[in-house]
Structure formats: structure tokens, C-alpha cells
Write a protein that holds these residues in place. Structure first.
Motif, PDB file in Angstrom:
ATOM      1  N   SER A   1       0.827  -1.207   0.000  1.00 29.26           N
ATOM      2  CA  SER A   1       0.000   0.000   0.000  1.00 29.26           C
ATOM      3  C   SER A   1       0.860   1.255   0.000  1.00 29.26           C
ATOM      4  O   SER A   1       0.469   2.286  -0.579  1.00 29.26           O
ATOM      5  N   LYS A   2       2.036   1.183   0.634  1.00 27.94           N
ATOM      6  CA  LYS A   2       2.945   2.333   0.615  1.00 27.94           C
ATOM      7  C   LYS A   2       3.478   2.574  -0.794  1.00 27.94           C
ATOM      8  O   LYS A   2       3.665   3.727  -1.214  1.00 27.94           O
ATOM      9  N   LEU A   3       3.728   1.482  -1.525  1.00 25.93           N
ATOM     10  CA  LEU A   3       4.154   1.653  -2.926  1.00 25.93           C
ATOM     11  C   LEU A   3       3.029   2.274  -3.741  1.00 25.93           C
ATOM     12  O   LEU A   3       3.267   3.125  -4.623  1.00 25.93           O
ATOM     13  N   ASP A   4       1.781   1.846  -3.460  1.00 27.85           N
ATOM     14  CA  ASP A   4       0.630   2.425  -4.161  1.00 27.85           C
ATOM     15  C   ASP A   4       0.487   3.918  -3.853  1.00 27.85           C
ATOM     16  O   ASP A   4       0.136   4.720  -4.739  1.00 27.85           O
ATOM     17  N   GLU A   5       0.766   4.319  -2.592  1.00 26.17           N
ATOM     18  CA  GLU A   5       0.687   5.730  -2.228  1.00 26.17           C
ATOM     19  C   GLU A   5       1.688   6.556  -3.020  1.00 26.17           C
ATOM     20  O   GLU A   5       1.389   7.678  -3.456  1.00 26.17           O
ATOM     21  N   GLU A   6       2.894   5.983  -3.188  1.00 28.05           N
ATOM     22  CA  GLU A   6       3.900   6.695  -3.973  1.00 28.05           C
ATOM     23  C   GLU A   6       3.411   6.914  -5.399  1.00 28.05           C
ATOM     24  O   GLU A   6       3.617   7.981  -6.000  1.00 28.05           O
ATOM     25  N   VAL A   7       2.762   5.887  -5.958  1.00 24.70           N
ATOM     26  CA  VAL A   7       2.234   6.004  -7.320  1.00 24.70           C
ATOM     27  C   VAL A   7       1.145   7.064  -7.371  1.00 24.70           C
ATOM     28  O   VAL A   7       1.107   7.929  -8.286  1.00 24.70           O
ATOM     29  N   ASP A   8       0.223   7.027  -6.378  1.00 26.50           N
ATOM     30  CA  ASP A   8      -0.891   7.964  -6.369  1.00 26.50           C
ATOM     31  C   ASP A   8      -0.424   9.413  -6.228  1.00 26.50           C
ATOM     32  O   ASP A   8      -1.050  10.336  -6.767  1.00 26.50           O
ATOM     33  N   ASN A   9       0.683   9.626  -5.510  1.00 24.26           N
ATOM     34  CA  ASN A   9       1.163  10.983  -5.246  1.00 24.26           C
ATOM     35  C   ASN A   9       2.202  11.454  -6.252  1.00 24.26           C
ATOM     36  O   ASN A   9       2.677  12.605  -6.156  1.00 24.26           O
ATOM     37  N   ALA A  10       2.591  10.578  -7.162  1.00 25.22           N
ATOM     38  CA  ALA A  10       3.632  10.947  -8.129  1.00 25.22           C
ATOM     39  C   ALA A  10       3.075  11.857  -9.226  1.00 25.22           C
ATOM     40  O   ALA A  10       1.911  11.733  -9.608  1.00 25.22           O
ATOM     41  N   PRO A  11       3.917  12.778  -9.761  1.00 29.45           N
ATOM     42  CA  PRO A  11       3.475  13.635 -10.875  1.00 29.45           C
ATOM     43  C   PRO A  11       3.075  12.814 -12.094  1.00 29.45           C
ATOM     44  O   PRO A  11       2.121  13.150 -12.796  1.00 29.45           O
ATOM     45  N   VAL A  12       3.839  11.726 -12.330  1.00 31.45           N
ATOM     46  CA  VAL A  12       3.539  10.852 -13.477  1.00 31.45           C
ATOM     47  C   VAL A  12       3.331   9.438 -12.916  1.00 31.45           C
ATOM     48  O   VAL A  12       4.302   8.684 -12.735  1.00 31.45           O
TER      49      VAL A  12
ATOM     50  N   LEU B   1       2.260   6.590 -14.048  1.00 30.15           N
ATOM     51  CA  LEU B   1       2.733   5.418 -14.805  1.00 30.15           C
ATOM     52  C   LEU B   1       4.223   5.192 -14.603  1.00 30.15           C
ATOM     53  O   LEU B   1       4.688   4.054 -14.495  1.00 30.15           O
ATOM     54  N   LEU B   2       4.987   6.289 -14.561  1.00 37.04           N
ATOM     55  CA  LEU B   2       6.435   6.149 -14.337  1.00 37.04           C
ATOM     56  C   LEU B   2       6.705   5.626 -12.920  1.00 37.04           C
ATOM     57  O   LEU B   2       7.588   4.790 -12.704  1.00 37.04           O
ATOM     58  N   ALA B   3       5.943   6.095 -11.951  1.00 37.77           N
ATOM     59  CA  ALA B   3       6.127   5.643 -10.572  1.00 37.77           C
ATOM     60  C   ALA B   3       5.761   4.164 -10.422  1.00 37.77           C
ATOM     61  O   ALA B   3       6.422   3.415  -9.691  1.00 37.77           O
ATOM     62  N   ARG B   4       4.708   3.765 -11.130  1.00 40.38           N
ATOM     63  CA  ARG B   4       4.331   2.353 -11.077  1.00 40.38           C
ATOM     64  C   ARG B   4       5.432   1.477 -11.640  1.00 40.38           C
ATOM     65  O   ARG B   4       5.765   0.424 -11.089  1.00 40.38           O
ATOM     66  N   ALA B   5       6.013   1.911 -12.773  1.00 45.74           N
ATOM     67  CA  ALA B   5       7.101   1.143 -13.383  1.00 45.74           C
ATOM     68  C   ALA B   5       8.309   1.091 -12.455  1.00 45.74           C
ATOM     69  O   ALA B   5       8.981   0.062 -12.327  1.00 45.74           O
ATOM     70  N   LYS B   6       8.580   2.234 -11.771  1.00 44.50           N
ATOM     71  CA  LYS B   6       9.715   2.301 -10.859  1.00 44.50           C
ATOM     72  C   LYS B   6       9.529   1.333  -9.685  1.00 44.50           C
ATOM     73  O   LYS B   6      10.486   0.696  -9.227  1.00 44.50           O
ATOM     74  N   ASN B   7       8.291   1.219  -9.167  1.00 46.86           N
ATOM     75  CA  ASN B   7       8.035   0.392  -7.981  1.00 46.86           C
ATOM     76  C   ASN B   7       7.689  -1.063  -8.312  1.00 46.86           C
ATOM     77  O   ASN B   7       7.462  -1.863  -7.408  1.00 46.86           O
ATOM     78  N   ALA B   8       7.614  -1.388  -9.602  1.00 50.53           N
ATOM     79  CA  ALA B   8       7.213  -2.737  -9.994  1.00 50.53           C
ATOM     80  C   ALA B   8       8.147  -3.803  -9.446  1.00 50.53           C
ATOM     81  O   ALA B   8       7.708  -4.880  -9.027  1.00 50.53           O
ATOM     82  N   SER B   9       9.450  -3.524  -9.432  1.00 54.51           N
ATOM     83  CA  SER B   9      10.423  -4.514  -8.954  1.00 54.51           C
ATOM     84  C   SER B   9      10.223  -4.809  -7.467  1.00 54.51           C
ATOM     85  O   SER B   9      10.207  -5.969  -7.044  1.00 54.51           O
ATOM     86  N   ALA B  10      10.056  -3.753  -6.671  1.00 53.59           N
ATOM     87  CA  ALA B  10       9.837  -3.942  -5.227  1.00 53.59           C
ATOM     88  C   ALA B  10       8.525  -4.672  -4.977  1.00 53.59           C
ATOM     89  O   ALA B  10       8.430  -5.529  -4.089  1.00 53.59           O
TER      90      ALA B  10
END
Length: 445
Positions: A105-116, A118-127
Motif C-alpha cells: 500500500s505504501k508503494l501504491d501511495e507513492e504512485v498515487d502521489n507521483a506527478p507521473v 505510470l512512471l512511478a508504477r514502473a519504478k516500484n514494480a520490482s519492489a
């Protein structure tokens, strides 16, 4: 609302609270059985003036019933423990998964709060992938705990058939009793000795069960460190929810009910035959293997000739096949002079020198037995001694050479003509051996 990464983590199967309640129900029923055992014995005092044979038989019947209740109660308590272990695995797994979901859920929060996003989702996909992998591993471990619990429950509840005599009347031979803490401690010592090859194989004493062929075969195998380790490999301790040994999982290499199937049916042993085989007069590794042998037969400790065959009566060659997974060689004598010819005698001596397990049986000869006994001149501890041999009985072969054969009685002693007890191990000449022992089974190492 659940985020994308959090949704990838699956639930742990099972309901820990329901399992805990079920375990409590089993435990309650086990205690109820213990109460019924006490009630059964208390009923003996309701008719204090009743005496005689009928009263004695009634008392024995109550004793057998008490043991059945105690054993069933023990089964329920052990089953409760198995369910509790599974419940603990489910509860721990659920907690572990919740923690992984929190991290996701913390990774999802980073995605939700990111300017872009889709880029944040790709960045956090590995974790997130690491978290999903950890969740999968934990869920599979809980599933394995469920399988283990199911297998334990299938093995744990065992109703031992009542042993009956030729007149179909119940006897005391097949009664079972729960293993005590002292029993388990001693069995653990026996297992350590078997693994080290230092087990006292001659300490066996057969009880009131007609499985001499099986006991003699076990003793024959236990004469070598290799054979002792093989016996030890058949016995694995089983642990309760507190990490204490509460019984043993025993797997014999071959299944007597399905001789062509491999591996054999594994059984859970947490009781011993009260009047069964002992080691040095107390419960030990022999007792556990004997109990497992009985559980592998639908008739328990009854005769093998019953409609539901039991372990009472059999052939050593079959025992060797079960314990080693390999066929045994059987040599036969009709009791006449020279029945074991030169080649067969050489074969027995060679098998002794190669430390192959061997068992001899007093069957299929013309020897005369009076009331099931035959007197023979033997050598015991270097001294001439007249002992009585049992007809239809199996003896472990200790050694053989050009002068004769040394044997050991699984009873732990031999009767003498004078009514005294002689040591279990003795030596016969070849002439006497072939006269009384019409069957020699040679197992594989």
C-alpha cells in the motif's frame, strides 16, 4: 480503496479462529473420553459383594474398555494438537500477508502521489514483485501446513481391533496404552543408539502377541550397525504445537496390504501394546515398530488367519521383504538327516560371515513336540544345557559355522527341562538344527 500493488497479494487460505475452535472441540471430546474411562472403572465398585469367575471376567472387560477410552481420548488430544499447529500457521501467515499488503500500500501511495503515476508504477514494480513472491511462498507454506494437518488426522485416529482367542473370546494381548513421557524419552535414546549402531539388539522380550517372526527379523537386522540405522530410518518423531515429541511417524518400506506398492502407508504411533514387545523390560524402539506393524494390518494383533488378518502368525521372509524392500531366500528342511545339504549349510555359514540377517523357524519337520515343546541338548554360555524349543516359533540366527548354529529366542529367555529359565542365546549342532528348524530365511543387507 485497495491499490494496484496491494491487490496483487492474495489471501492466506483458512480461518484461524474456526480452526482454534475446532481444536478446542477435539480437546474437549478427548477429556470426555478420559472421564468415561474413569466411569468405566468406577462401575466395578457398584457390586462389592460380587465375586467369582464372572466378576473377574467383568473386571477384565472394564479394563479393556478403560484402555479403549483412554486411547481414543489420546487420539482426540493429539488431533487437537495437529489442528492447533495448522491454526497457528494460518494465523501467522495472515499476519505476514497483512504486513506485505501494508508495504504494498505504501508503494501504491507513492504512485498515487507521483506527478507521473505510470512512471512511478514502473519504478516500484520490482519492489512489488518481491512482495508478491514472498506472499506466494508464505501462502504455499500454509497450504503445506494444511496438507500436513490432513495427513496427521488421517493417521492419528486409530481404533485397535480387540484381540480374540481361538474361541473368539477377548484376550488382553492386543490392548494398547498411550506412550508416557518416560516411554518417549527412552525411545529417543533407543533411536540415538540405533543411529550410532550401539543398540542392544539382544534386549528384546516378546509379549503376548504371536509375531515372533517379525520380532526375530527385527533382531536379526539389528545385529549390524547398518541394520540398526535402517530400522532407525523407519521412525521419525512427531511434534505437538509446543514442540514436544507426542508420537512417531513410522513407514515400513513395503506395505503388507499392497505388497507391490511403494512406498508403504505411513502410520502415526503414539500408543504401544501394553502386553507387547519390550526392550530390556521397558518400552523401546522394538515396541514402536511392533505397534506400527499392527496398525498396518486390519486385524491388529489378531491371528493372520482371521477374516481381518492381523500380525499373529507369519513368515520371516515376508518380514524381511517389508523391512528391506528386497526378497529373502528361504531354505527348507524336512527334519531328516542331511535335509540341509552341504551347499545349503555353506550358504547359511556364508550369509552369517557376510552379516546378512537370518531367522530360523521350528516348522515343517517331523520332530516330536509334546504340548508344543521339544527338549534338545544345546550349548549355553559354553556349557551343555538342556533347553525346550517351542514348536511353530521363530528364532534369530546369531551366527553359523562348520560346528553348528547359534540362535536367540525373541522371548528373551529359554525354558529348561527342569523348569528354570536359561539365557535366550544358545548353540545347536547341525544335526539338531536341521531336525527342528525346517525353515531358514536369509534376508538382504
Amino acid at each position: 480503496m485497495t491499490g494496484y500493488f496491494e491487490s496483487l497479494i492474495n489471501d492466506v487460505p483458512g480461518n484461524a479462529d474456526s480452526l482454534t475452535s475446532l481444536a478446542a472441540e477435539w480437546d474437549t471430546y478427548g477429556n470426555h473420553c478420559d472421564g468415561l474411562a474413569d466411569d468405566a472403572m468406577s462401575s466395578a465398585h457398584l457390586a462389592p459383594e460380587w465375586v467369582g469367575q464372572a466378576r473377574d471376567d467383568f473386571g477384565k472387560s472394564l479394563g479393556r474398555q478403560r484402555n479403549r477410552y483412554i486411547n481414543l481420548g489420546g487420539d482426540c488430544t493429539t488431533a487437537s494438537s495437529a489442528i492447533s499447529v495448522y491454526a497457528g500457521a494460518v494465523r501467522a501467515g495472515q499476519s505476514y500477508i497483512e504486513n506485505l499488503r501494508y508495504q504494498a500500500s505504501k508503494l501504491d501511495e507513492e504512485v498515487d502521489n507521483a506527478p507521473v503515476p505510470l512512471l512511478a508504477r514502473a519504478k516500484n514494480a520490482s519492489a512489488a514483485s518481491v512482495l508478491v513472491s514472498e506472499a506466494h511462498i508464505r501462502i504455499e507454506s500454509v497450504k503445506q501446513a494444511a496438507d500436513t494437518c490432513a495427513q496427521d488426522l488421517a493417521r492419528i485416529v486409530h481404533i485397535e481391533p480387540v484381540q480374540v482367542n481361538d474361541n473368539n473370546n477377548p484376550t488382553e494381548g492386543g490392548q494398547m496404552g498411550q506412550l508416557s513421557a518416560d516411554d518417549i524419552a527412552q525411545i529417543q535414546k533407543d533411536l540415538d543408539a540405533l543411529k550410532d549402531g550401539t543398540f542392544d539388539w539382544e534386549g528384546m522380550k516378546q509379549g503376548h502377541i504371536g509375531d515372533c517372526y517379525f520380532l526375530a527379523s527385527m533382531a536379526a537386522m539389528a545385529q549390524t550397525p547398518e541394520g540398526q540405522r535402517r530400522l532407525a530410518s523407519m521412525i521419525q518423531p512427531h511434534y505437538d504445537e509446543d514442540g514436544n515429541v507426542d508420537g512417531y511417524l513410522v513407514r515400513l518400506p513395503d506395505d503388507p496390504a499392497h505388497p507391490n506398492a511403494s512406498p508403504a502407508r505411513e502410520v502415526f504411533v503414539h500408543s504401544k501394546y501394553i502386553n507387547g514387545a519390550t526392550q530390556g523390560g521397558r518400552v523401546g524402539a522394538y515396541s514402536i515398530l511392533e505397534a506400527a506393524w499392527g496398525q498396518n494390518h486390519p486385524g491388529g494383533s489378531n491371528s493372520g488367519g482371521n477374516p481381518q488378518p492381523g500380525i499373529g502368525g507369519g513368515m520371516p521372509a515376508d518380514s524381511f521383504k517389508v523391512m528391506t524392500g528386497k526378497s529373502a531366500t528361504t531354505l527348507k528342511s524336512d527334519g531328516s538327516e542331511g535335509s540341509y545339504d552341504v551347499v545349503e549349510r555353506i550358504r547359511i555359514v556364508a550369509a552369517s560371515q557376510q552379516h546378512q540377517p537370518m531367522v530360523a523357524s521350528t516348522i515343517n519337520t517331523d520332530a516330536t513336540y509334546t504340548q508344543g515343546m521339544a527338549s534338545v541338548n544345546a550349548t549355553v554360555n559354553g556349557q551343555p544345557t538342556q533347553i525346550d524349543l517351542y514348536g511353530g516359533h521363530a528364532y534369530t540366527i546369531v551366527s553359523a559355522d562348520a560346528n553348528g548354529v547359534t540362535l536367540c529366542n525373541p522371548h528373551g529367555w529359554n525354558p529348561t527341562t527342569g523348569g528354570k529359565e536359561a539365557p535366550a542365546t544358545f548353540t545347536l549342532s547341525w544335526d539338531d538344527y536341521e531336525k527342528y528348524y525346517g525353515n531358514t530365511a536369509i534376508g538382504s543387507r
